[in-house]
Design a protein around this motif. Structure first.
Motif, PDB file in Angstrom:
ATOM      1  N   ASP A 208       6.092  15.101  15.398  1.00 20.83           N
ATOM      2  CA  ASP A 208       4.929  15.104  16.294  1.00 20.83           C
ATOM      3  C   ASP A 208       3.648  14.817  15.535  1.00 20.83           C
ATOM      4  OD1 ASP A 208       6.543  15.606  18.429  1.00 20.83           O
ATOM      5  OD2 ASP A 208       5.960  17.700  18.688  1.00 20.83           O
ATOM      6  N   LEU A 209       3.532  15.352  14.332  1.00 15.19           N
ATOM      7  CA  LEU A 209       2.342  15.099  13.525  1.00 15.19           C
ATOM      8  C   LEU A 209       2.219  13.611  13.221  1.00 15.19           C
ATOM      9  CD1 LEU A 209      -0.087  16.019  11.821  1.00 15.19           C
ATOM     10  CD2 LEU A 209       1.507  16.511   9.956  1.00 15.19           C
ATOM     11  N   ASN A 210       3.318  12.999  12.807  1.00 15.81           N
ATOM     12  CA  ASN A 210       3.285  11.581  12.468  1.00 15.81           C
ATOM     13  C   ASN A 210       3.088  10.688  13.689  1.00 15.81           C
ATOM     14  OD1 ASN A 210       3.471  11.027   9.624  1.00 15.81           O
ATOM     15  ND2 ASN A 210       5.432  12.096   9.676  1.00 15.81           N
ATOM     16  N   GLU A 211       3.515  11.151  14.858  1.00 18.95           N
ATOM     17  CA  GLU A 211       3.369  10.337  16.067  1.00 18.95           C
ATOM     18  C   GLU A 211       2.012  10.510  16.732  1.00 18.95           C
ATOM     19  OE1 GLU A 211       6.753  11.227  18.491  1.00 18.95           O
ATOM     20  OE2 GLU A 211       8.110  10.099  17.193  1.00 18.95           O
ATOM     21  N   SER A 212       1.230  11.468  16.273  1.00 12.06           N
ATOM     22  CA  SER A 212      -0.105  11.657  16.833  1.00 12.06           C
ATOM     23  C   SER A 212      -0.987  10.480  16.444  1.00 12.06           C
ATOM     24  CB  SER A 212      -0.717  12.956  16.300  1.00 12.06           C
ATOM     25  OG  SER A 212      -2.090  13.000  16.614  1.00 12.06           O
ATOM     26  N   ASP A 213      -1.811  10.028  17.379  1.00  5.03           N
ATOM     27  CA  ASP A 213      -2.707   8.919  17.046  1.00  5.03           C
ATOM     28  C   ASP A 213      -4.087   9.414  16.615  1.00  5.03           C
ATOM     29  OD1 ASP A 213      -3.638   9.825  19.442  1.00  5.03           O
ATOM     30  OD2 ASP A 213      -3.489   7.907  20.495  1.00  5.03           O
ATOM     31  N   ARG A 214      -4.235  10.732  16.480  1.00 11.00           N
ATOM     32  CA  ARG A 214      -5.543  11.269  16.077  1.00 11.00           C
ATOM     33  C   ARG A 214      -5.768  11.175  14.568  1.00 11.00           C
ATOM     34  NH1 ARG A 214      -6.799  16.994  17.863  1.00 11.00           N
ATOM     35  NH2 ARG A 214      -8.769  16.373  16.890  1.00 11.00           N
ATOM     36  N   LEU A 215      -4.697  11.346  13.778  1.00 13.46           N
ATOM     37  CA  LEU A 215      -4.811  11.271  12.327  1.00 13.46           C
ATOM     38  C   LEU A 215      -4.006  10.072  11.854  1.00 13.46           C
ATOM     39  CD1 LEU A 215      -5.848  12.626   9.695  1.00 13.46           C
ATOM     40  CD2 LEU A 215      -3.683  13.867   9.618  1.00 13.46           C
ATOM     41  N   ALA A 216      -4.675   9.166  11.157  1.00 13.89           N
ATOM     42  CA  ALA A 216      -3.991   7.949  10.711  1.00 13.89           C
ATOM     43  C   ALA A 216      -4.489   7.544   9.338  1.00 13.89           C
ATOM     44  CB  ALA A 216      -4.220   6.816  11.705  1.00 13.89           C
ATOM     45  N   GLY A 217      -3.616   6.895   8.593  1.00 11.23           N
ATOM     46  CA  GLY A 217      -3.977   6.366   7.285  1.00 11.23           C
ATOM     47  C   GLY A 217      -3.719   4.871   7.260  1.00 11.23           C
ATOM     48  N   TYR A 218      -4.679   4.114   6.733  1.00 12.61           N
ATOM     49  CA  TYR A 218      -4.543   2.655   6.647  1.00 12.61           C
ATOM     50  C   TYR A 218      -4.761   2.227   5.209  1.00 12.61           C
ATOM     51  CZ  TYR A 218      -5.075   3.120  11.665  1.00 12.61           C
ATOM     52  OH  TYR A 218      -4.910   3.493  12.971  1.00 12.61           O
ATOM     53  N   ARG A 219      -3.876   1.372   4.715  1.00 11.49           N
ATOM     54  CA  ARG A 219      -3.970   0.988   3.320  1.00 11.49           C
ATOM     55  C   ARG A 219      -5.141   0.039   3.083  1.00 11.49           C
ATOM     56  NH1 ARG A 219       1.910  -1.917   3.373  1.00 11.49           N
ATOM     57  NH2 ARG A 219       1.378  -3.622   4.768  1.00 11.49           N
ATOM     58  N   LEU A 220      -5.839   0.316   2.008  1.00  8.53           N
ATOM     59  CA  LEU A 220      -6.946  -0.528   1.565  1.00  8.53           C
ATOM     60  C   LEU A 220      -6.469  -1.416   0.425  1.00  8.53           C
ATOM     61  CD1 LEU A 220     -10.005  -1.128   1.883  1.00  8.53           C
ATOM     62  CD2 LEU A 220     -10.406   0.622   0.118  1.00  8.53           C
ATOM     63  N   THR A 221      -5.742  -0.812  -0.500  1.00  7.83           N
ATOM     64  CA  THR A 221      -5.066  -1.561  -1.568  1.00  7.83           C
ATOM     65  C   THR A 221      -3.631  -1.075  -1.606  1.00  7.83           C
ATOM     66  OG1 THR A 221      -5.552   0.061  -3.314  1.00  7.83           O
ATOM     67  CG2 THR A 221      -7.194  -1.680  -2.940  1.00  7.83           C
ATOM     68  N   TYR A 222      -2.726  -1.949  -2.036  1.00  8.81           N
ATOM     69  CA  TYR A 222      -1.337  -1.507  -2.164  1.00  8.81           C
ATOM     70  C   TYR A 222      -0.555  -2.436  -3.073  1.00  8.81           C
ATOM     71  CZ  TYR A 222      -0.211  -5.038   1.414  1.00  8.81           C
ATOM     72  OH  TYR A 222      -0.073  -6.202   2.119  1.00  8.81           O
ATOM     73  N   TRP A 223       0.411  -1.845  -3.738  1.00 11.37           N
ATOM     74  CA  TRP A 223       1.326  -2.582  -4.597  1.00 11.37           C
ATOM     75  C   TRP A 223       2.569  -1.728  -4.783  1.00 11.37           C
ATOM     76  CZ3 TRP A 223      -3.286  -0.490  -6.090  1.00 11.37           C
ATOM     77  CH2 TRP A 223      -3.261   0.532  -7.035  1.00 11.37           C
ATOM     78  N   GLN A 224       3.625  -2.328  -5.307  1.00 13.51           N
ATOM     79  CA  GLN A 224       4.876  -1.625  -5.540  1.00 13.51           C
ATOM     80  C   GLN A 224       4.895  -1.062  -6.951  1.00 13.51           C
ATOM     81  OE1 GLN A 224       6.278  -1.433  -2.104  1.00 13.51           O
ATOM     82  NE2 GLN A 224       7.880  -0.971  -3.573  1.00 13.51           N
ATOM     83  N   CYS A 225       5.357   0.153  -7.071  1.00 15.01           N
ATOM     84  CA  CYS A 225       5.604   0.766  -8.377  1.00 15.01           C
ATOM     85  C   CYS A 225       7.028   1.303  -8.296  1.00 15.01           C
ATOM     86  CB  CYS A 225       4.600   1.878  -8.656  1.00 15.01           C
ATOM     87  SG  CYS A 225       4.780   2.618 -10.299  1.00 15.01           S
ATOM     88  N   GLY A 226       7.968   0.547  -8.844  1.00 14.56           N
ATOM     89  CA  GLY A 226       9.381   0.888  -8.668  1.00 14.56           C
ATOM     90  C   GLY A 226       9.747   0.712  -7.211  1.00 14.56           C
ATOM     91  N   ASP A 227      10.258   1.754  -6.592  1.00 10.78           N
ATOM     92  CA  ASP A 227      10.662   1.682  -5.184  1.00 10.78           C
ATOM     93  C   ASP A 227       9.620   2.279  -4.246  1.00 10.78           C
ATOM     94  OD1 ASP A 227      10.898   4.321  -5.867  1.00 10.78           O
ATOM     95  OD2 ASP A 227      12.930   4.574  -5.111  1.00 10.78           O
ATOM     96  N   THR A 228       8.408   2.526  -4.755  1.00 14.63           N
ATOM     97  CA  THR A 228       7.388   3.216  -3.975  1.00 14.63           C
ATOM     98  C   THR A 228       6.141   2.361  -3.814  1.00 14.63           C
ATOM     99  OG1 THR A 228       8.179   5.319  -4.864  1.00 14.63           O
ATOM    100  CG2 THR A 228       6.000   5.330  -3.845  1.00 14.63           C
ATOM    101  N   GLU A 229       5.619   2.342  -2.600  1.00 15.09           N
ATOM    102  CA  GLU A 229       4.348   1.666  -2.377  1.00 15.09           C
ATOM    103  C   GLU A 229       3.219   2.604  -2.772  1.00 15.09           C
ATOM    104  OE1 GLU A 229       1.868   0.563   1.462  1.00 15.09           O
ATOM    105  OE2 GLU A 229       3.618  -0.759   1.254  1.00 15.09           O
ATOM    106  N   VAL A 230       2.299   2.113  -3.601  1.00 14.29           N
ATOM    107  CA  VAL A 230       1.175   2.920  -4.059  1.00 14.29           C
ATOM    108  C   VAL A 230      -0.121   2.170  -3.799  1.00 14.29           C
ATOM    109  CG1 VAL A 230       2.531   4.151  -5.811  1.00 14.29           C
ATOM    110  CG2 VAL A 230       1.400   2.001  -6.410  1.00 14.29           C
ATOM    111  N   GLY A 231      -1.250   2.810  -4.070  1.00 16.01           N
ATOM    112  CA  GLY A 231      -2.546   2.184  -3.872  1.00 16.01           C
ATOM    113  C   GLY A 231      -3.531   3.152  -3.281  1.00 16.01           C
ATOM    114  N   ALA A 232      -4.490   2.625  -2.489  1.00 15.64           N
ATOM    115  CA  ALA A 232      -5.516   3.450  -1.857  1.00 15.64           C
ATOM    116  C   ALA A 232      -5.362   3.385  -0.347  1.00 15.64           C
ATOM    117  CB  ALA A 232      -6.908   2.974  -2.266  1.00 15.64           C
ATOM    118  N   VAL A 233      -5.459   4.541   0.300  1.00 18.17           N
ATOM    119  CA  VAL A 233      -5.316   4.638   1.746  1.00 18.17           C
ATOM    120  C   VAL A 233      -6.561   5.324   2.305  1.00 18.17           C
ATOM    121  CG1 VAL A 233      -3.944   5.620   3.628  1.00 18.17           C
ATOM    122  CG2 VAL A 233      -2.805   4.788   1.569  1.00 18.17           C
ATOM    123  N   LEU A 234      -7.071   4.782   3.391  1.00 16.27           N
ATOM    124  CA  LEU A 234      -8.212   5.396   4.071  1.00 16.27           C
ATOM    125  C   LEU A 234      -7.680   6.193   5.264  1.00 16.27           C
ATOM    126  CD1 LEU A 234     -10.801   2.453   4.133  1.00 16.27           C
ATOM    127  CD2 LEU A 234     -10.324   4.108   2.320  1.00 16.27           C
TER     128      LEU A 234
END
Length: 198
Positions: A41-67
């Protein structure tokens, strides 16, 4: 460009495309125990959201900056430079952090926690056993063998009793008549740590 401009201009794809939150990092940042929350339910809420500003792969994980946004208002910048690094949170204000925390706490499940209750009248044994000599506490030098008090021959001064084999399931004892015996640890009983009855 100012950070304010980045919040205004960041691409906001549909939430089901990306704008989900990193729940684990969020709970850690807010010092919340994540055990009893409804993540879906927390993840499906549209009140709190994160959008990537920068991103790249580090191994199997996406990393970077999220707003992060709460109710479409800037909340935080979250930076994770490497796969194994912690997320670093920079909040727009303390007030916004408190608002995000209050929002997240709405997803706490209030169901009753399962508690195992004691039956205070249940009978218990007054002695217990242990399986291996190495489990003996160093101050444990006496015990019971067939109901009689014995001395356990353990410690450095008695190591010669055990040099011939490595069987940790046996122990040397001295009975009250000074007779030495090699017995199974399972035959040795230890009284519970109780005060004597008055």
């Amino acid at each position: 460009m100012k950070i304010r401009d980045a919040f205004e201009r960041v691409k906001k794809p549909a939430l089901d495309a990306w704008g989900r939150i990193d729940s684990e990092a969020l709970f850690k940042e807010l010092n919340l125990d994540s055990f009893n929350y409804d993540y879906q339910d927390l993840n499906e809420s549209d009140r709190l959201a994160g959008y990537r500003l920068t991103y790249w792969q580090c191994g199997d994980t996406e990393v970077g900056a999220v707003l992060y946004f709460l109710d479409n208002k800037p909340a935080a910048v979250v930076i994770k430079p490497y796969r194994k690094s912690d997320s670093v949170w920079h909040w727009v204000s303390r007030e916004m952090r408190d608002k995000v925390r209050a929002f997240v706490e709405q997803f706490r499940n209030e169901e009753e926690v399962n508690v195992t209750l004691l039956d205070m009248d249940k009978e218990i044994e007054e002695t217990y056993t242990i399986d291996y000599r190495e489990q003996l506490h160093s101050d444990r030098t006496t015990a019971l063998y067939k109901g009689n008090k014995v001395t356990l021959l353990i410690g450095k001064e008695h190591k010669h009793y055990y040099e011939s084999d490595n069987d940790d399931s046996v122990v040397m004892i001295r009975k009250e008549n000074e007779e030495l015996m090699r017995v199974s640890m399972k035959e040795i009983e230890f009284p519970l740590e109780l005060e004597d009855k008055c």
